[in-house]
Design an enzyme around this catalytic site. Structure first.
Site, PDB file in Angstrom:
ATOM      1  N   SER A 261      -7.338  -3.893   2.885  1.00 51.43           N
ATOM      2  CA  SER A 261      -6.251  -3.563   1.969  1.00 51.43           C
ATOM      3  C   SER A 261      -5.657  -2.193   2.321  1.00 51.43           C
ATOM      4  O   SER A 261      -5.175  -2.012   3.436  1.00 51.43           O
ATOM      5  CB  SER A 261      -6.767  -3.629   0.528  1.00 51.43           C
ATOM      6  OG  SER A 261      -5.712  -3.733  -0.396  1.00 51.43           O
TER       7      SER A 261
ATOM      8  N   ASP B 205      -4.301  10.836 -10.853  1.00 51.45           N
ATOM      9  CA  ASP B 205      -2.943  11.391 -10.932  1.00 51.45           C
ATOM     10  C   ASP B 205      -2.218  11.256  -9.598  1.00 51.45           C
ATOM     11  O   ASP B 205      -1.046  10.858  -9.547  1.00 51.45           O
ATOM     12  CB  ASP B 205      -2.991  12.854 -11.364  1.00 51.45           C
ATOM     13  CG  ASP B 205      -3.391  13.021 -12.821  1.00 51.45           C
ATOM     14  OD1 ASP B 205      -3.336  12.023 -13.569  1.00 51.45           O
ATOM     15  OD2 ASP B 205      -3.773  14.141 -13.205  1.00 51.45           O
TER      16      ASP B 205
ATOM     17  N   HIS C 147      -8.386 -11.944  -2.267  1.00 51.88           N
ATOM     18  CA  HIS C 147      -8.126 -10.661  -1.628  1.00 51.88           C
ATOM     19  C   HIS C 147      -9.414  -9.880  -1.383  1.00 51.88           C
ATOM     20  O   HIS C 147      -9.524  -9.160  -0.399  1.00 51.88           O
ATOM     21  CB  HIS C 147      -7.174  -9.845  -2.510  1.00 51.88           C
ATOM     22  CG  HIS C 147      -6.779  -8.531  -1.917  1.00 51.88           C
ATOM     23  ND1 HIS C 147      -6.156  -8.410  -0.690  1.00 51.88           N
ATOM     24  CD2 HIS C 147      -6.921  -7.252  -2.386  1.00 51.88           C
ATOM     25  CE1 HIS C 147      -5.932  -7.138  -0.432  1.00 51.88           C
ATOM     26  NE2 HIS C 147      -6.386  -6.414  -1.433  1.00 51.88           N
TER      27      HIS C 147
END
Length: 251
Positions: A82, A168, A227
């Site tokens: 990924s 963040d 996946h």
């Protein structure tokens, strides 16, 4: 500098570097890394802003590729899943001399439309001050699929009451993470795009993009895997990786 975990001992075969995906860590790959280390040395990395590695203000693929390059002293086999697969592809395109073989697990060198903000929002909403064990956090993540929830909880430091993910920055850089940069170059070494048979992350249409960048690429699917093919079908995944690596095992 990014941190890594070493498995096995040096041998005449090239080292295998395992690069995890978004929200992952070297820990997620421990079982597979240990099993594959019976044939060669294996290192599993913690990408920037993940696991035990440093927190950085950005999460671009050229930067992630540079992080990996700093760990490589000689041509290395790279296995990336990924996000880690995209970083591995950029590394191979920018620094082909560092990559002996490339295995890309269920991802293509394209931009995807789906975002991964859902898990980030869920983790941000966990009241860490009330956490005394993983079950407490699991209860606050009850809205997530159980598999996703359990995967995310591997990145929770209960004692420190913090996520081992820079949420963040990952949120701010999400467009880069789901995208793919314009990279000049070509990697002509042996490449395997290994996908889940039930996943739509790598389609036949993607081959028109893949082949010009990776002309010596082959494609394989693991039946009934999605996946997270390495977690859903670990034995089949391991066998496919072994077969491909053994085809080009000479240093």
């Amino acid at each position: 500098m990014i941190n890594f975990t070493r498995f096995g001992t040096p041998s005449s075969r090239p080292v295998l570097m395992i690069v995890h995906g978004l929200f992952g860590s070297a820990r997620n790959w421990g079982v597979i890394a240990k099993r594959l280390s019976d044939a060669r040395e294996v290192i599993a990395v913690d990408m920037r802003n993940h696991g035990t590695s440093d927190w950085q203000p950005t999460q671009s693929y050229p930067e992630m590729a540079d992080d990996l390059a700093e760990l490589i002293n000689e041509p290395t086999c790279i296995l990336g899943h990924s996000m880690g697969g995209k970083a591995a592809m950029v590394l191979a395109l920018q620094r082909p001399e560092l990559v002996h073989q490339l295995i890309v697990a269920d991802i293509a060198p394209v931009a995807y439309s789906h975002t991964q903000m859902g898990p980030i929002d869920a983790m941000r909403n966990v009241d860490l001050s009330q956490i005394t064990n993983r079950s407490d956090a699991a209860a606050q993540l009850a809205q997530l699929d159980p598999g996703v929830r359990d995967f995310l909880l591997q990145s929770l430091d209960v004692k420190a009451k913090r996520w081992k993910l820079n949420l963040d920055v990952l949120a701010a850089e999400m467009d880069k993470i789901i995208g793919f940069p314009e990279v000049r170059g070509q990697y002509s070494g042996p490449t395997l795009f290994l996908s889940g048979g039930a996943s739509d992350y790598v389609t036949r249409d993607h081959r028109d993009v893949i082949k010009p960048l990776f002309p010596n690429s082959k494609f394989a699917k693991i039946p009934e895997a999605g996946h997270w093919l390495h977690a859903e079908k670990p034995r089949e995944f391991e066998q496919a990786v072994r077969v491909f690596l053994d085809q080009h095992s000479a240093a």
